[in-house]
Every structure is written in C-alpha cells, then in structure tokens.
Design an enzyme around this catalytic site. Sequence first.
Site, PDB file in Angstrom:
ATOM      1  N   TYR A   1       0.840  -1.197   0.000  1.00 44.16           N
ATOM      2  CA  TYR A   1       0.000   0.000   0.000  1.00 44.16           C
ATOM      3  C   TYR A   1       0.877   1.250   0.000  1.00 44.16           C
ATOM      4  O   TYR A   1       0.646   2.194  -0.769  1.00 44.16           O
ATOM      5  CB  TYR A   1      -0.908  -0.022   1.220  1.00 44.16           C
ATOM      6  CG  TYR A   1      -1.800   1.180   1.373  1.00 44.16           C
ATOM      7  CD1 TYR A   1      -2.950   1.310   0.610  1.00 44.16           C
ATOM      8  CD2 TYR A   1      -1.509   2.178   2.311  1.00 44.16           C
ATOM      9  CE1 TYR A   1      -3.788   2.415   0.758  1.00 44.16           C
ATOM     10  CE2 TYR A   1      -2.333   3.277   2.469  1.00 44.16           C
ATOM     11  CZ  TYR A   1      -3.475   3.389   1.690  1.00 44.16           C
ATOM     12  OH  TYR A   1      -4.296   4.485   1.838  1.00 44.16           O
TER      13      TYR A   1
ATOM     14  N   LYS B   1       1.217   4.370  -2.768  1.00 41.44           N
ATOM     15  CA  LYS B   1       0.978   5.762  -2.414  1.00 41.44           C
ATOM     16  C   LYS B   1       2.192   6.636  -2.711  1.00 41.44           C
ATOM     17  O   LYS B   1       2.059   7.815  -3.065  1.00 41.44           O
ATOM     18  CB  LYS B   1       0.580   5.861  -0.943  1.00 41.44           C
ATOM     19  CG  LYS B   1      -0.790   5.238  -0.658  1.00 41.44           C
ATOM     20  CD  LYS B   1      -1.876   5.858  -1.519  1.00 41.44           C
ATOM     21  CE  LYS B   1      -3.250   5.333  -1.247  1.00 41.44           C
ATOM     22  NZ  LYS B   1      -4.302   6.009  -2.023  1.00 41.44           N
TER      23      LYS B   1
END
Length: 269
Positions: free
Chosen positions: A170, A174
């Site tokens: 994740y 990002k």
Amino acid sequence: MTNGTPSPTANYEMLFDLKGQVVIVTGASRGIGQAIAEAMATQGAKVAVSSRKIDACELVVDRIKQSGGDAIAVECNVSNRTALQSLVDQVMSYWGQIDVVVCNAAVNPYFGRLHEIDDAAYDKTMRTNVQNNLALFAMVAPQMASRGGGSVTIISSIAGLKATPKLGAYALSKAADMQLARSLAVEWGRSNVRVNCIAPGLVRTEMARVLWDDPEKLARAENAYPLGRIGDPIDIAGTAVFLAAPAGRFITGQTLVVDGGATIYGGEP
C-alpha cells in the site's frame, strides 16, 4: 501579484469559490471521499459522487441536495477501465464539462510483510491505486486543457513517505502516486492542468478502522501526533477544496501532508 503588491484584478472573496465547476470524486460514498464531495458542493461545485456502491452514493447526493447543492450519483469501480470511461462519459453527458477530479478510491487487499505478498494482491494494489489514477487522468485532462485548465488531486498517504512493517505494498502505491502527480504536473502545466497529492495521516475511516478502533492502538497513535488526536475526514476535505479552488491555482506537482504533525514527531520518548 507582483513584488508583493496585490494585482488590481485580485478578488479575495473568490479564493475558495467553486461555482460553475464540475467535480468528480471517486470513492465518495463514505469517509474522506464523502467529506470532500460535500465540501466541494458547499463551495458551489456540481459534484459527481462515485463509488462501487450506488445506494450509498445516492445517500450522499441526497445530503448535498438537502443542503442546497447540486450532485449526481454514478456507480464506478475504479479497478475497471470500462467503468472509469463510463463515469467520465456520464458526467460529460450530464454537465458537459469536468473541471476537477479527486482520485480518492483505493484498495489495500494485503496486510503483511512486503516480500510475502502474492502477485494477485500486488497487481490489484498497483492497478487500482496507481495505474487507474493515470487512466482516469488521461480521460479527463484533454478536455480540461481545451477549456483552459483544471485540477486533479490524488489522495495519497503518509504511508508513502515512511516505511511500515505491514503496509509495504500500500505504501509503495501511495509513494508512486506522489511521483505520478509530479510527472503529470510537468507534462500538463503549460495547459494549466494542475496535479497534486494529499497525504493524510491516520483518519477515522472504515478502511483504517483496524488502526484506530482498538483503544490501545488509538492511544499510541494519539501519542505520536503532536495535536494529540488522529484526523477526521473533514480535515482532509478542506485541503481538497483549497487545491481545486482559485486559492490553489499556483500549486502543482506537490504533496500536501495533512497529518496532525505525525511525520515530524515520533511520540513521547
């Protein structure tokens, strides 16, 4: 402004005015996306409230309309390119323009050590959180440029600025969003299409519930935030309005960290 002197045409009352602007917010049925959609509408924008859950989107639209705003609900799974194009086509058909896009929808299908992630979870994370943000940008940017400009904001995360033991994939996605914004900002700046990221800290959303719902975890988080609390969705919404509005017209390619000071402080020693 020139040499610190306000321009004769400066209109400070319009700094946060979004009247006449058409805004798409993905992942807008709850949490940060919902707060952004409602905040944009409050400033006069016409808002396309989009997510996979059309019933939930319609509830947000009802809230906006009850407050005097203008909004429509559009079902869209951002992992699907056909659905993304349908979202853009429906908004263009309904309002004839798209001025602002907020890429808020994201996934986190894996919680664990990065080297142990399987290909399916990795591909889903990168495709949804990065690749399809680029795809949506490509669908809207040309018409923005043809009309004199526009604004695209990607909701990133401070996870993209820090190393984490269980959110590596994740976080990678990002961080990639931040570079995506920088690259697109350079490529499209002369067309007055601005591209930025917002990197929130821990916010009270369903997606992040596992990180704040337990009292011990919440206490540790609050200790690590100089403001002594974690964020609420409205804390992110104001920044999104700022970047979309005339107030943010000289900002592009940036990542605005909205984290209560978490990235500058590690908590009490």
